[in-house]
Structures are given as structure tokens and as C-alpha cells.
Design a protein around this motif. Structure first.
Motif, PDB file in Angstrom:
ATOM      1  N   VAL A  50       0.746  -1.328  -0.029  1.00 44.98           N
ATOM      2  CA  VAL A  50       0.043  -0.099  -0.051  1.00 44.98           C
ATOM      3  C   VAL A  50       0.861   1.305   0.093  1.00 44.98           C
ATOM      4  O   VAL A  50       0.692   2.144  -0.666  1.00 44.98           O
ATOM      5  CB  VAL A  50      -0.936  -0.025   1.042  1.00 44.98           C
ATOM      6  N   THR A  51       1.914   1.297   0.639  1.00 45.46           N
ATOM      7  CA  THR A  51       2.685   2.259   0.673  1.00 45.46           C
ATOM      8  C   THR A  51       3.643   2.689  -0.404  1.00 45.46           C
ATOM      9  O   THR A  51       3.651   3.961  -0.913  1.00 45.46           O
ATOM     10  CB  THR A  51       3.789   2.205   2.002  1.00 45.46           C
ATOM     11  N   VAL A  52       4.204   1.572  -1.104  1.00 46.08           N
ATOM     12  CA  VAL A  52       5.107   1.682  -2.417  1.00 46.08           C
ATOM     13  C   VAL A  52       3.810   2.313  -3.369  1.00 46.08           C
ATOM     14  O   VAL A  52       4.078   3.023  -4.238  1.00 46.08           O
ATOM     15  CB  VAL A  52       5.438   0.466  -2.755  1.00 46.08           C
ATOM     16  N   ARG A  53       2.913   1.831  -3.330  1.00 46.24           N
ATOM     17  CA  ARG A  53       1.653   2.341  -4.562  1.00 46.24           C
ATOM     18  C   ARG A  53       1.473   3.672  -4.211  1.00 46.24           C
ATOM     19  O   ARG A  53       1.237   4.647  -5.104  1.00 46.24           O
ATOM     20  CB  ARG A  53       0.456   1.580  -4.398  1.00 46.24           C
ATOM     21  N   ALA A  54       1.184   4.208  -2.946  1.00 50.50           N
ATOM     22  CA  ALA A  54       0.868   5.555  -2.615  1.00 50.50           C
ATOM     23  C   ALA A  54       2.086   6.334  -2.992  1.00 50.50           C
ATOM     24  O   ALA A  54       1.857   7.555  -3.399  1.00 50.50           O
ATOM     25  CB  ALA A  54       0.497   5.741  -1.128  1.00 50.50           C
ATOM     26  N   LEU A  55       3.189   5.942  -2.700  1.00 52.37           N
ATOM     27  CA  LEU A  55       4.549   6.854  -3.058  1.00 52.37           C
ATOM     28  C   LEU A  55       4.454   6.922  -4.510  1.00 52.37           C
ATOM     29  O   LEU A  55       4.714   8.025  -5.207  1.00 52.37           O
ATOM     30  CB  LEU A  55       5.702   6.059  -2.634  1.00 52.37           C
ATOM     31  N   ALA A  56       4.117   5.852  -5.359  1.00 53.06           N
ATOM     32  CA  ALA A  56       4.117   5.855  -6.840  1.00 53.06           C
ATOM     33  C   ALA A  56       3.509   6.830  -7.435  1.00 53.06           C
ATOM     34  O   ALA A  56       3.368   7.300  -8.532  1.00 53.06           O
ATOM     35  CB  ALA A  56       4.028   4.478  -7.381  1.00 53.06           C
ATOM     36  N   THR A  57       1.854   6.771  -6.764  1.00 55.04           N
ATOM     37  CA  THR A  57       0.780   7.555  -7.233  1.00 55.04           C
ATOM     38  C   THR A  57       1.103   9.238  -6.784  1.00 55.04           C
ATOM     39  O   THR A  57      -0.234   9.571  -6.989  1.00 55.04           O
ATOM     40  CB  THR A  57      -0.435   6.876  -7.100  1.00 55.04           C
ATOM     41  N   ARG A  58       2.093   9.346  -5.878  1.00 59.55           N
ATOM     42  CA  ARG A  58       1.869  10.805  -5.241  1.00 59.55           C
ATOM     43  C   ARG A  58       0.885  10.857  -4.355  1.00 59.55           C
ATOM     44  O   ARG A  58       0.657  12.123  -4.052  1.00 59.55           O
ATOM     45  CB  ARG A  58       2.080  11.885  -6.452  1.00 59.55           C
ATOM     46  N   GLU A  59       0.349   9.877  -3.978  1.00 59.00           N
ATOM     47  CA  GLU A  59      -0.889  10.172  -2.676  1.00 59.00           C
ATOM     48  C   GLU A  59      -0.373  10.164  -1.442  1.00 59.00           C
ATOM     49  O   GLU A  59      -1.020  10.393  -0.465  1.00 59.00           O
ATOM     50  CB  GLU A  59      -1.805   8.859  -2.841  1.00 59.00           C
ATOM     51  N   LEU A  60       1.177   9.918  -1.269  1.00 64.64           N
ATOM     52  CA  LEU A  60       1.721  10.004   0.015  1.00 64.64           C
ATOM     53  C   LEU A  60       3.061  10.802  -0.104  1.00 64.64           C
ATOM     54  O   LEU A  60       3.890  10.645  -0.653  1.00 64.64           O
ATOM     55  CB  LEU A  60       2.162   8.479   0.454  1.00 64.64           C
TER      56      LEU A  60
END
Length: 471
Positions: free
Chosen positions: A359-369
Motif C-alpha cells: 500500500v505504501t509503495v503504491r501510494a508513493l508511486a501515485t504521489r498520494e503519500l
């Protein structure tokens, strides 16, 4: 293909019938069709091969190449028409494309590349060996050669390499009628795919864009400056992942590419971005598993070479876990049930850590985090870990207590479960955040670190509590 009314269509050229048999309902090539291609290649029947392939979509031809052996591909590629070969090359997996390019005569390849937009042609030329590249470029017209060499001059993953130089631009003083007449007069010189007309000033700097659909609905006398909308410009040096993010965020179909002086030098269209998004997603998924992008044409040794280093690293982390267990060998000797139960704690911790990591890696990739919500995200995952622990702890605690006939063992494993899930939540979020802050790709090594941490702490917490409580 034309035939007389009285003459039947030759079996070797019955491409329309073959096309119906080539694809299944899921748009995948049928095994029967692949077998027919292989039989024709084994027989050296070039006319039959051409009849089977000439009406296929280039993407289906590329898919077919993945099902064939190197020997069969060498025969098939020689019978592809130049225009079909040209459109197929950009669709091929990198490994297969390099192999195919070695089989194509440089004159045929030069002819095929002239059918492609500059971005696709540059992607193909990039895979050529230096001597073959020189021969192919020398056989091409000067204009096409200069466009490809210019594209190759940009960084590999930059917008300059991704863009196509073919672009439709119009001066700011033109009307709709002027623009339509100009587009019609271009003929074969038009870009293969474009969605907007870019309005430029005398220095060739984009002022805005007019969608083709809006252009065709407007009166001929209307000025382009009255119709144009602001265009989201892409700098020629921007990373392709950044470009994909811009397209996805602003729902772009195309965008102008500008150089350091703001001059229009090309365009990027959504079909290129779809490929980039798929490529980036595929890389992230594979890196989370510790493997590289393995194609269907890769040999055993190449696959082993890409996986062995990560397995070696896993071996080292497993040895670390074993070392922790060895510290409590005396406890395990006295309470053998611990040896049966301790994998449960580490396994659930590892799974929980992987969930938070993904979840964290995806959020970083999509600039959501980012920094603004990193703390909130961390405490949310910590709360999730605690909640999951409080749900699972009574279940495993009661089961373990009844099985071992010792309530204290149930309490120990329950407490260890809660604590290790908190550890898993912590490392699942902090590991990719830390790697990203240090400018490392969080998808590459996070999974190994998270798994190792949850294993080590799982064993340490469970066996440490058992030693304190039970002995």
C-alpha cells in the motif's frame, strides 16, 4: 488480394479465413493458429506464412513471436511485409526484438523504420549493435536519419526520447480555414496520430492547443487564438515516469514537448503513456518480488542470474532469523511446543508487513503519500496493525492454549502476535518512506528488509516472552 470470380482463393493465401481462426474470444492467439505457423515455418513455405500473417494486427504478430522458438522466428521475420514488420518491431519484448533485429537485412530494416514515427523508430534503432546501427542509418534518407539521431541524443527515460518529432503546429494569426487547408495539404507528411493543433508564436513557443474535434466544428473564419485552450507543456528533460504522472493526473490525450528555450520540439500522445504506465507498474510488481522483467524468450541462465542474487540475500536474512532462534535453544528444548508455534507469529507478521509495504509503495508511486500526510498514514497503519493483532490474538491464543494444555502458552503467543503486527505495520510504512527519502527505489529492496525484520522480531518477541513467562 484480388481473385477472379471463377478461380478459388489459393489455400496458401487464404488469409481472411486464417484471421478468423487466429484469435479466440479473449483476443488471444489460438493454439491451432500458432501450430499452423510453426508447420509453415518448418516446411519453409513462405507464401503460406505471409498468408497467415499479413492481416494480423502488429500486436498479435508480436504476441505470436513470443510463442515461437528462435529458429521459427528467424524464418517468420523474413516473410513479414516491410510495413507489418515496421509496426511489429516496437511491440516486441526487448529480448525478442534484439534477436529479430539480428536477422533482418539492414536495407529491409531501413525501409521498415521509415514507416514509423520518430519515437518508435528511435526505440528500435537503440537496440541495434553499433555496426548494424551505422549501416541502417546510412541506408535511410537524411531527414529520417537526423530525426532518429536527435531522439537518441536525449536521456533514455526522458520526455525527449519518448516524444515524436512529428507534430502539427499553426501560427497564432491563422484562422480555422487556414489550418484545415494546411492539414489537408500535408498528405503523407501528417503525423500518424495527433489530437491537437498547437498554436505557436513567431519563436515557435506554444501558446495553446486546439483540439481537432473543436477545430472541425468551428467556422472557417474563426481565429485559432479564440478557440485554443492552455496546453500542459512537458519539458524535454523530464523523466518519463513524471510525464506519465502528469498525463494521468490531468487526463491528457496529448501534450507539447518544449526545449530549454520553451520552443516546440515534439509531442507525446496517450498511446505512449499507456505503455509507460504499464512498464512502470510491471517493474514495481517484479521488484517487490525481487525479480527482473523476464521475457518469454529468456533462457534458463538469464532467469537464474536475475533471481539468484535476491535468493542469496534471502538466505542471509533467513540465517539471521535462525541465529535468533539459536539464542533460545535451551527454552525450546524445555518447551517443544514453542518450535511448533513460532512460525505462526513470524508468518503472520511477514504477511501484515507486506500488506503495509504494498500500500505504501503504491501510494508513493501515485504521489498520494508525501510529507504532508506521512505521519497520519503511519499512525493509521499502526492502528490497523493493533486492531488486527487484537482480533487474531484471542483466536490463536485460545487454540494454542487448548492444544498445548497450557493457558500461559496461549497468552504468550497472543501477546507476541499483537507486538509483531505492530512491528510489521511500522516497518511496512517506514521502510519505503525512508528509501524514498534517500532517493532509492522503495520497490527494489523493501520486501526483503520487511520480511527479515518481521521474522527476526517475531522469533525474538515470542521466544523472549516464553523465556520470561514460562521458565
Amino acid at each position: 488480394m484480388s481473385t477472379s470470380d471463377s478461380a478459388p482463393l489459393p489455400a496458401a493465401l487464404s488469409s481472411e479465413a486464417d484471421l478468423h481462426e487466429a484469435l479466440g474470444e479473449d483476443y488471444a492467439l489460438t493454439p491451432a493458429f500458432v501450430a499452423r505457423v510453426i508447420d509453415a515455418a518448418d516446411d519453409g513455405d513462405g507464401l503460406r506464412l505471409r498468408g497467415l500473417l499479413e492481416d494480423l494486427h502488429p500486436a498479435d504478430v508480436a504476441d505470436l513471436m513470443g510463442f515461437l522458438t528462435a529458429e521459427h522466428r528467424a524464418v517468420v521475420v523474413l516473410w513479414l511485409p516491410p510495413d507489418l514488420l515496421a509496426e511489429t518491431l516496437p511491440e516486441l519484448d526487448d529480448g525478442i526484438r534484439e534477436e529479430v533485429l539480428e536477422r533482418v537485412p539492414h536495407g529491409t530494416l531501413a525501409e521498415a523504420l521509415q514507416e514509423l514515427d520518430s519515437d518508435d523508430a528511435a526505440a528500435v534503432v537503440e537496440d541495434l549493435e553499433d555496426d548494424q546501427r551505422a549501416r541502417v542509418l546510412a541506408a535511410m534518407p537524411e531527414v529520417d536519419r537526423a530525426a532518429i539521431e536527435n531522439s537518441l541524443g536525449y536521456a533514455e527515460d526522458s520526455a525527449g526520447r519518448l516524444m515524436q518529432r512529428e507534430v502539427m503546429a499553426a501560427p497564432q494569426f491563422w484562422s480555422v480555414g487556414d489550418t484545415i487547408d494546411h492539414v489537408r495539404a500535408q498528405g503523407e507528411d501528417l503525423p500518424e496520430l495527433f489530437f491537437d493543433i498547437y498554436v505557436v508564436d513567431p519563436l515557435n513557443r506554444p501558446l495553446g492547443a486546439v483540439a481537432i474535434s473543436r477545430l472541425l466544428r468551428a467556422p472557417r473564419a474563426a481565429a485559432l487564438t479564440e478557440l485554443m485552450e492552455p496546453a500542459t507543456e512537458i519539458d524535454v528533460s523530464q523523466d518519463q515516469e513524471e510525464v506519465a504522472y502528469i498525463f494521468e493526473k490531468y487526463h491528457l490525450i496529448s501534450a507539447p514537448v518544449v526545449d530549454s528555450a520553451g520552443r516546440l520540439v515534439g509531442q507525446i500522445t496517450v498511446d505512449d503513456i499507456v505503455n509507460i504506465i504499464q512498464e512502470e507498474n510491471r517493474e514495481d510488481i517484479l521488484r517487490l518480488a525481487g525479480v527482473s522483467d523476464e521475457g518469454r524468450g529468456d533462457g534458463v541462465w538469464n532467469v537464474v542470474r536475475s533471481r539468484a542474487p535476491w535468493l542469496t540475500l534471502n538466505l542471509a536474512t533467513a540465517a539471521l532469523g535462525a541465529a535468533v532462534i539459536s539464542l533460545f535453544s535451551a527454552t525450546i528444548e524445555q518447551i517443544v511446543a514453542l518450535a511448533v508455534l513460532m512460525p505462526i507469529v513470524s508468518a503472520l507478521g511477514g504477511n501484515a508487513g507486506t500488506q503495509g509495504l504494498t500500500v505504501t509503495v503504491r501510494a508513493l508511486a501515485t504521489r498520494e503519500l508525501n510529507r504532508s500526510n506521512a505521519v497520519r498514514t503511519f499512525f493509521r497503519e499502526l492502528a490497523v496493525g493493533l486492531a488486527n493483532g487484537l482480533i487474531l490474538a484471542p483466536m490463536i491464543g485460545v487454540a494454542a492454549g487448548l492444544w498445548a494444555r497450557d493457558a500461559q502458552i496461549g497468552l504468550v503467543i497472543g501477546a507476541a502476535m499483537v507486538l509483531n503486527l505492530l512491528v510489521a505495520a511500522t516497518v511496512g510504512v517506514l521502510t519505503p518512506l525512508t528509501l524514498s527519502r534517500l532517493k532509492f527505489d522503495p520497490a527494489v529492496s523493501s520486501s526483503v528488509f520487511v520480511t527479515a525484520t518481521t521474522d527476526v522480531f517475531g522469533f525474538l518477541i515470542f521466544l523472549g516472552l516464553a523465556t520470561v513467562v514460562l521458565l
